[in-house]
Write an enzyme that holds these catalytic residues in place. Structure first.
Site, mmCIF file in Angstrom:
data_model
loop_
_atom_site.group_PDB
_atom_site.id
_atom_site.type_symbol
_atom_site.label_atom_id
_atom_site.label_comp_id
_atom_site.label_asym_id
_atom_site.label_seq_id
_atom_site.Cartn_x
_atom_site.Cartn_y
_atom_site.Cartn_z
ATOM 1 N N ASP A 122 0.868 -1.179 0.000
ATOM 2 C CA ASP A 122 0.000 0.000 0.000
ATOM 3 C C ASP A 122 0.906 1.230 0.000
ATOM 4 O O ASP A 122 1.903 1.267 0.711
ATOM 5 C CB ASP A 122 -0.896 -0.012 1.250
ATOM 6 C CG ASP A 122 -2.225 0.654 1.009
ATOM 7 O OD1 ASP A 122 -2.227 1.742 0.420
ATOM 8 O OD2 ASP A 122 -3.263 0.098 1.423
ATOM 9 N N GLU A 157 -6.432 4.031 -6.011
ATOM 10 C CA GLU A 157 -7.739 4.234 -5.384
ATOM 11 C C GLU A 157 -8.385 5.526 -5.857
ATOM 12 O O GLU A 157 -7.830 6.612 -5.713
ATOM 13 C CB GLU A 157 -7.590 4.298 -3.862
ATOM 14 C CG GLU A 157 -8.941 4.338 -3.181
ATOM 15 C CD GLU A 157 -8.868 4.750 -1.715
ATOM 16 O OE1 GLU A 157 -9.715 4.286 -0.942
ATOM 17 O OE2 GLU A 157 -7.993 5.547 -1.341
ATOM 18 N N HIS A 184 -11.568 -2.277 3.298
ATOM 19 C CA HIS A 184 -11.559 -1.877 4.701
ATOM 20 C C HIS A 184 -12.287 -0.562 4.974
ATOM 21 O O HIS A 184 -12.284 -0.092 6.107
ATOM 22 C CB HIS A 184 -10.098 -1.773 5.167
ATOM 23 C CG HIS A 184 -9.341 -0.735 4.393
ATOM 24 N ND1 HIS A 184 -9.043 -0.879 3.049
ATOM 25 C CD2 HIS A 184 -8.858 0.477 4.743
ATOM 26 C CE1 HIS A 184 -8.413 0.197 2.627
ATOM 27 N NE2 HIS A 184 -8.280 1.034 3.637
HETATM 28 C C1 GLC Z 1 -7.925 5.653 1.757
HETATM 29 C C2 GLC Z 1 -7.878 4.446 2.666
HETATM 30 C C3 GLC Z 1 -8.549 4.786 3.963
HETATM 31 C C4 GLC Z 1 -7.795 5.926 4.599
HETATM 32 C C5 GLC Z 1 -7.698 7.113 3.650
HETATM 33 C C6 GLC Z 1 -6.692 8.104 4.129
HETATM 34 O O1 GLC Z 1 -9.204 5.978 1.366
HETATM 35 O O2 GLC Z 1 -8.460 3.354 2.021
HETATM 36 O O3 GLC Z 1 -8.610 3.698 4.843
HETATM 37 O O4 GLC Z 1 -8.415 6.312 5.781
HETATM 38 O O5 GLC Z 1 -7.274 6.726 2.357
HETATM 39 O O6 GLC Z 1 -5.400 7.607 3.946
#
Ligand code: GLC
Length: 547
Positions: free
Chosen positions: A108, A274, A335
Site C-alpha cells: 500500500d 484508489e 476496509h
Molecule cells: C484511503 C484508505 C482509507 C484511509 C484514507 C486516508 O481511502 O483506504 O482507509 O483512511 O485513504 O489515507
C-alpha cells in the site's frame, strides 16, 4: 519499458486478496495482527494445492512506521516497518515465503499525505522559510483569522488546521494528523519515487496507491460550491459541498504517469490506484499510463443494486470503455466499506463469488469475504476509527468491516491468544475457515473451486467477454472465449428458480453452486434450471452454436 509481453505480467493472471494486517493473524500476543502472522497463514492462501485458496497476490494495507491515527494510513517513515507489525527482516521473509508459493506482494502506498509526526512535516512546520516548507500546503488565514477557504476534510470538519508556530493553516484531505503533501513541489515527487524504488528493489511486485483522487487540488484554492442535493437530515457535513476544487482526480494524470514510468524501470510490476470513479473518469485514468501497468480501482459493483440487468449494463459499458490491453478489475469489499454480506445478504454470496471470479480482469477479495464474514457489532465505547470519532458519527465507523479474521471456533476465533484490538463478529463459531474447509457445500469451498478453475483456465484469465441476451431479466449470462475455447457463465440473481433457454451446444459443468450437479457432468437440451441465487460455469463442448 520491460513489460513488453503483457499477458505474462502477473496482474493478468492473479486473483488478489486484501489483507488488513491489524486484523489477519496475531503471532506475538499483543492483540494486533502482524507480518509473522501473515507468513503463518500463507499456506491457507496458496500452498500449491486445491486445498488452499489459490491466491496469486496479496495487497497488504500499510505496514510502514506510523503513529496509527488512521491505522497506518498516516506514515511517519516510508523506509521502515512499524514495530507493531514486525521488522524489515520479517518483511523480507514474507516476500521470500510468498514468492516461493507464487504469491505476489502489493504494497500500500500512501502518497497524498504523511503523518504529522513525519520528520518532513516537523521540518516544514518549523519556520516559514524551512527548505521543506513547500512540501506541504500552507496558507495565511483570511483577514478574520478563519481558514483560507471552505474546503472540508473527508474525516470531518474543516480541511485546514491552524499552526501556532508560523501562524498559517495547513491543508489535510483527511485527519489533521494527515497533512497533504504538495505534489506540485518537484522534490516531493522525486522523494516519493525514491520510496517506490526502495520497495521494488526489495522485491515487492506492485503498489496499491492510496487516495489518488485527493492528490491534486485547485492551485487558486477556490471555494467548493454547495451541493444542491445535500440533505442535512441524512447526509454527513462533507456531502454539503461538491468537491470540484478540493479534489481534482482528472488532474492526477501527471502524477500517475511519473509513478508508472518509475515502476516500469522494473520488470513485471503493476499499480492499482484508489479513486471512487465512474466509467468516464476510470477511462481517463487508464490513459495516464501508456505502459498498461496501471488500473484505477473499479468500486462500482459495491454500489449497484443487486439486479442482473444492472450488472450486465455496467459490465458491458465498462468493457466497452476499455482500450486494448487496459486491464479491468472488480471489487466487492475493502476496509472502508460495509462488508458484502451486509449489503446483499448471505443468500447472494455464492453468485457474487461466481461473478467476481469469472469476469475478465483482476478480481479482488477482501479478507474474510471468502467465508462470508459480516460486519461485527462494535459497541460505541470501543470504536477505534478516528474518522468516526472526529466526525462524532458512530454510524460512519469503519471498524465493523475490520474485525479479526475468523480462523476457527476456538478462543478469539484463532486470531491470537490475547484479546484482539477490535471485537470479533459474534458469528465466528459457525462462520470460520476451519468449519467451512470441511464442508463441501460452503462458500469457502466454492471460492477455492472457482479460483482453481480460473488459475488453470487461459479462457477465464485472458479470454474475451461477451454478455448474452437472456429470456429472464434476473439472469446475467456471458461467454468468455479464447483461441476457440469458450466458457459460458449463467447467474441467477433472484430468489426464484429459473428455467433459462440454452444455446444449441453441449456443455460440461465446470463449477456449479448446485452440489447435485457434479463437476464434469454433461448438460444438453434446450434449457437449464437454475436454482434461486444459483449459477453455473459451463465449458462449451461444441462450436456449433452462435452467441
Ligand atoms: C484511503 C484508505 C482509507 C484511509 C484514507 C486516508 O481511502 O483506504 O482507509 O483512511 O485513504 O489515507
Amino acid at each position: 519499458m520491460k513489460n513488453d509481453d503483457l499477458k505474462n505480467n502477473w496482474s493478468r493472471n492473479a486473483v488478489v486478496y486484501q489483507i488488513y494486517p491489524l486484523s489477519f493473524k496475531d503471532s506475538n500476543h499483543d492483540g494486533s495482527g502482524d507480518l509473522n502472522g501473515i507468513i503463518s497463514a500463507l499456506d491457507y492462501l496458496n500452498d500449491g494445492t486445491p486445498n488452499s485458496l489459490g491466491i496469486g497476490a496479496i495487497w497488504i494495507s500499510p505496514i510502514y512506521k506510523s503513529p496509527m491515527k488512521d491505522c497506518g494510513y498516516d506514515i511517519s517513515d516510508y523506509y521502515d516497518i512499524n514495530p507493531l507489525f514486525g521488522t524489515l527482516e520479517d518483511f523480507d521473509r514474507l516476500i521470500k515465503e510468498a514468492h516461493k508459493r507464487g504469491v505476489r506482494i502489493i504494497m500500500d502506498f500512501v502518497i497524498n499525505h504523511t503523518s504529522n509526526e513525519h520528520p518532513w512535516f516537523l521540518e516544514s512546520k518549523s519556520s516559514l522559510n524551512n527548505p521543506r516548507r513547500d512540501w506541504y500546503i500552507w496558507r495565511d488565514p483570511k483577514e478574520d483569522g478563519s481558514p483560507p477557504n471552505n474546503w472540508l476534510s473527508i474525516s470531518g470538519g474543516s480541511a485546514w488546521t491552524f499552526d501556532e508556530t508560523t501562524k498559517q493553516y495547513y491543508f489535510h484531505s483527511f485527519l489533521p494528523e494527515q497533512p497533504d503533501l504538495n505534489w506540485r513541489t518537484e522534490a516531493v515527487r522525486g522523494e516519493m519515487m525514491n520510496v517506490v524504488r526502495f520497495w521494488l528493489k526489495r522485491g515487492v511486485d506492485g503498489f496499491r496507491v492510496d487516495a489518488l483522487d485527493t492528490l491534486v487540488e485547485d492551485g487558486y484554492l477556490r471555494d467548493d460550491p454547495a451541493n444542491p442535493k445535500y440533505d442535512a437530515k441524512i447526509d454527513g457535513e462533507y456531502t454539503s459541498l461538491k468537491h470540484s476544487f478540493s479534489r481534482m482526480p482528472s488532474e492526477t494524470k501527471y502524477c500517475t504517469n511519473i509513478l508508472c514510468n518509475t515502476v516500469s524501470e522494473f520488470e513485471n510490476k503493476f499499480i492499482i490506484s484508489e479513486a471512487y470513479a465512474k466509467i468516464p473518469l476510470m477511462a481517463e485514468m487508464f490513459k495516464s499510463c501508456d505502459k498498461k501497468i496501471h488500473s484505477p480501482f473499479n468500486f462500482n459493483l459495491m454500489k449497484l443494486p443487486w439486479k442482473a440487468t444492472e450488472f450486465k449494463k455496467f459490465v458491458d459499458e465498462y468493457e466497452k470503455s476499455l482500450h486494448k490491453e487496459d486491464w479491468p478489475n472488480y471489487v466487492f469489499g475493502n476496509h472502508d466499506r460495509p462488508r458484502l454480506q451486509d449489503r446483499i445478504g448471505e443468500a447472494k454470496l455464492k453468485v457474487a463469488a461466481m461473478l467476481l471470479l469469472t469476469l475478465r480482469g483482476m478480481p479482488f477479495i477482501y479478507y474474510g469475504e471468502e467465508i462470508g464474514m459480516k460486519n461485527a457489532n462494535i459497541p460505541e465505547s470501543e470504536i477505534k476509527d478516528m474518522f468516526a470519532l472526529r466526525a462524532n458519527n458512530p454510524k460512519s465507523s469503519r471498524d465493523p468491516e475490520r474485525s479479526p479474521m475468523q480462523w476457527n471456533s476456538d478462543l478469539n476465533a484463532g486470531f491470537g491468544d490475547v484479546k484482539p484490538w477490535l471485537p470479533l463478529s459474534d458469528d465466528y463459531k459457525e462462520t470460520n475457515v476451519e468449519i467451512e474447509s470441511k464442508n463441501p457445500n460452503s462458500l469457502l469451498t466454492l471460492y477455492k473451486e472457482l479460483i482453481h478453475l480460473r488459475n488453470n483456465s487461459i479462457v477465464l484469465k485472458l479470454g474475451s467477454y461477451k454478455s448474452l441476451k437472456t429470456k429472464s431479466p434476473d439472469i446475467f449470462s456471458y461467454v468468455r472465449e479464447r483461441e476457440g475455447k469458450r466458457i459460458l457463465v449463467i447467474l441467477n440473481f433472484s430468489d426464484n428458480q429459473i428455467e433459462e433457454p440454452l444455446p444449441p451446444n453441449k456443455f460440461k459443468v465446470l463449477v456449479s453452486t448446485d452440489k447435485e450437479r457434479k463437476q464434469g457432468e454433461d448438460i444438453s437440451g434446450n434449457s437449464i434450471a437454475i436454482k434461486p441465487n444459483g449459477g453455473y460455469v459451463l465449458e462449451v463442448m461444441e462450436q456449433l452454436g452462435k452467441y
